[in-house]
Scaffold this active site. Sequence first.
Site, PDB file in Angstrom:
ATOM      1  N   ASN A   1      50.406 -55.841 -40.733  1.00 11.17           N
ATOM      2  CA  ASN A   1      49.061 -56.013 -40.179  1.00 11.17           C
ATOM      3  C   ASN A   1      48.075 -55.384 -41.156  1.00 11.17           C
ATOM      4  OD1 ASN A   1      46.705 -56.014 -38.707  1.00 11.17           O
ATOM      5  ND2 ASN A   1      47.380 -54.469 -37.217  1.00 11.17           N
ATOM      6  N   TRP A   2      47.373 -56.229 -41.885  1.00 12.04           N
ATOM      7  CA  TRP A   2      46.498 -55.717 -42.942  1.00 12.04           C
ATOM      8  C   TRP A   2      45.146 -55.237 -42.425  1.00 12.04           C
ATOM      9  CZ3 TRP A   2      47.241 -59.713 -47.517  1.00 12.04           C
ATOM     10  CH2 TRP A   2      48.555 -59.589 -47.988  1.00 12.04           C
ATOM     11  N   LYS A   3      44.868 -55.511 -41.172  1.00 12.73           N
ATOM     12  CA  LYS A   3      43.569 -55.112 -40.589  1.00 12.73           C
ATOM     13  C   LYS A   3      42.430 -55.599 -41.507  1.00 12.73           C
ATOM     14  CE  LYS A   3      46.047 -51.407 -38.392  1.00 12.73           C
ATOM     15  NZ  LYS A   3      46.071 -50.101 -37.764  1.00 12.73           N
TER      16      LYS A   3
ATOM     17  N   SER B   1      52.608 -45.869 -37.826  1.00 12.68           N
ATOM     18  CA  SER B   1      53.035 -45.081 -38.987  1.00 12.68           C
ATOM     19  C   SER B   1      54.476 -45.351 -39.407  1.00 12.68           C
ATOM     20  CB  SER B   1      52.816 -43.586 -38.726  1.00 12.68           C
ATOM     21  OG  SER B   1      51.453 -43.318 -38.505  1.00 12.68           O
TER      22      SER B   1
ATOM     23  N   HIS C   1      45.832 -56.077 -30.005  1.00  6.32           N
ATOM     24  CA  HIS C   1      46.042 -54.827 -30.748  1.00  6.32           C
ATOM     25  C   HIS C   1      45.155 -53.738 -30.142  1.00  6.32           C
ATOM     26  CE1 HIS C   1      45.903 -51.869 -33.969  1.00  6.32           C
ATOM     27  NE2 HIS C   1      47.052 -52.372 -34.383  1.00  6.32           N
TER      28      HIS C   1
ATOM     29  N   GLY D   1      48.117 -45.123 -37.723  1.00  3.55           N
ATOM     30  CA  GLY D   1      47.289 -44.651 -38.828  1.00  3.55           C
ATOM     31  C   GLY D   1      47.164 -43.144 -38.919  1.00  3.55           C
TER      32      GLY D   1
ATOM     33  N   GLU E   1      43.302 -51.588 -31.398  1.00  2.00           N
ATOM     34  CA  GLU E   1      41.945 -51.503 -31.974  1.00  2.00           C
ATOM     35  C   GLU E   1      41.037 -52.555 -31.355  1.00  2.00           C
ATOM     36  OE1 GLU E   1      43.221 -51.607 -36.062  1.00  2.00           O
ATOM     37  OE2 GLU E   1      44.119 -49.624 -35.760  1.00  2.00           O
TER      38      GLU E   1
ATOM     39  N   GLU F   1      53.143 -50.035 -29.588  1.00  2.00           N
ATOM     40  CA  GLU F   1      52.487 -49.165 -30.566  1.00  2.00           C
ATOM     41  C   GLU F   1      51.751 -48.032 -29.855  1.00  2.00           C
ATOM     42  OE1 GLU F   1      51.455 -51.425 -34.404  1.00  2.00           O
ATOM     43  OE2 GLU F   1      49.938 -51.966 -32.945  1.00  2.00           O
TER      44      GLU F   1
ATOM     45  N   GLY G   1      51.090 -51.201 -40.402  1.00  2.00           N
ATOM     46  CA  GLY G   1      49.706 -51.254 -40.877  1.00  2.00           C
ATOM     47  C   GLY G   1      49.624 -50.752 -42.310  1.00  2.00           C
ATOM     48  N   GLY G   2      49.246 -49.485 -42.465  1.00  4.17           N
ATOM     49  CA  GLY G   2      48.995 -48.887 -43.787  1.00  4.17           C
ATOM     50  C   GLY G   2      50.064 -49.175 -44.826  1.00  4.17           C
TER      51      GLY G   2
HETATM   52  P1  PGA Z   1      49.933 -48.048 -39.060  1.00  6.02           P
HETATM   53  O1  PGA Z   1      49.322 -49.229 -38.159  1.00  6.02           O
HETATM   54  O2  PGA Z   1      51.276 -48.512 -39.560  1.00  6.02           O
HETATM   55  O3  PGA Z   1      48.951 -47.846 -40.180  1.00  6.02           O
HETATM   56  O4  PGA Z   1      50.066 -46.852 -38.192  1.00  6.02           O
HETATM   57  C1  PGA Z   1      50.123 -49.958 -37.280  1.00  6.02           C
HETATM   58  C2  PGA Z   1      49.277 -50.972 -36.531  1.00  6.02           C
HETATM   59  O5  PGA Z   1      48.155 -50.646 -36.127  1.00  6.02           O
HETATM   60  O6  PGA Z   1      49.709 -52.115 -36.305  1.00  6.02           O
END
Ligand code: PGA
Length: 259
Positions: free
Chosen positions: A12-14, A220, A102, A180, A104, A174, A241-242
Site C-alpha cells: 500500500n503505497w498511500k 509495520s 483503510h 507507520g 486512514e 491492521e 505500507g512503509g
Molecule cells: P505500515 O502501513 O506498514 O507503514 O505500518 C500499513 C498500512 O497502513 O497498510
Amino acid sequence: MADSRKPIISGNWKMHHNHFEAIQCVQKLHYRLESDDFASVEVTVHPPFTDIRSIQTLIESDKMKIGLGAQNCHWEEKGAFTGEIAPAMLAKLDVGHVIVGHSERRELFGETDDSVNKKVKAVIANSMVPILCCGETLEERQQSMAEAKVQGQVREGLAGLSGEMVSKLVIAYEPIWAIGTGETATAEDAQAMCAEVRQVVREAHGDKAADAVRVQYGGSVKPGNIVELMSQPDIDGALVGGASLEADSFAAIVQYRNH
Ligand code: PGA
C-alpha cells in the site's frame, strides 16, 4: 497459514511515488522477484490513482506477474461525484484488487461501515477483489474493546454478501497503533485477531467462506518480522505500507520463505 490459501502480500503505497518513481519501483521489484516467488505468493502493488495507467502498461508489456491494485474507489458507477473514481474505471485498467476502508480513510476522510460495505459490493460487482481493512485504536485495545470493534467492522463491511463472494475476498487486520509507528502487534496478538476475523466470517457466512477467505496482517510489517507473522495459522499474508515503497525491502518481505 492453511495450505489451501495462497498467501497474498500487498504494498500500500498511500500518497507516495509519482508515476516515474512508481515505474522504477515496480521494475526493480520485478527484477528482484523470481518466478518461484509468484508461484507461492500473490503479490500486489497499490499505487496512487495517477500512477495506475503507467503501471498497467508496464505490467502488460513486460508480462509481469505483479498484480495491480488501487487504494480506494467510490461505490457509484458514474455521476456528479467530483474527485471520485468509479470501480469500473479501475477494472478497465486491469486493476485486480482494491483496498477498502483503510483506517486512514475511516479516520481522516470519514468513511463509515456503511460506505465501506457499499464499496466492497461495488468492487465485487466489477469483478475485482476488495481488501477490506479493519482494526482498533490504541485506546480501544487498552479498554479491551479491540475484538468488538473488529467484529463489528467485519460484520458490517461484509453485510449482504453471499458466502461465495466472501470466500474470494481478502480482509486486512491492521491495528491502528501499529500503522507507520514501527510498533508491530506480537505474532500471538496478530494471530488471535486474525482468527477472530475468520470466526466472524464463519458465523455470518459459513465454514466454506471462513476457510477460504484470506486474512492479512498489516502494521509495520518488515523483512525482520514477516517470517514469524506468516508462520501463524490464520495469517495468510500482509498489507505493507512503509516497507513496500522500497523494492528491496518489499521483495525481502515477499521472499519470507527464504529467510
Ligand atoms: P505500515 O502501513 O506498514 O507503514 O505500518 C500499513 C498500512 O497502513 O497498510
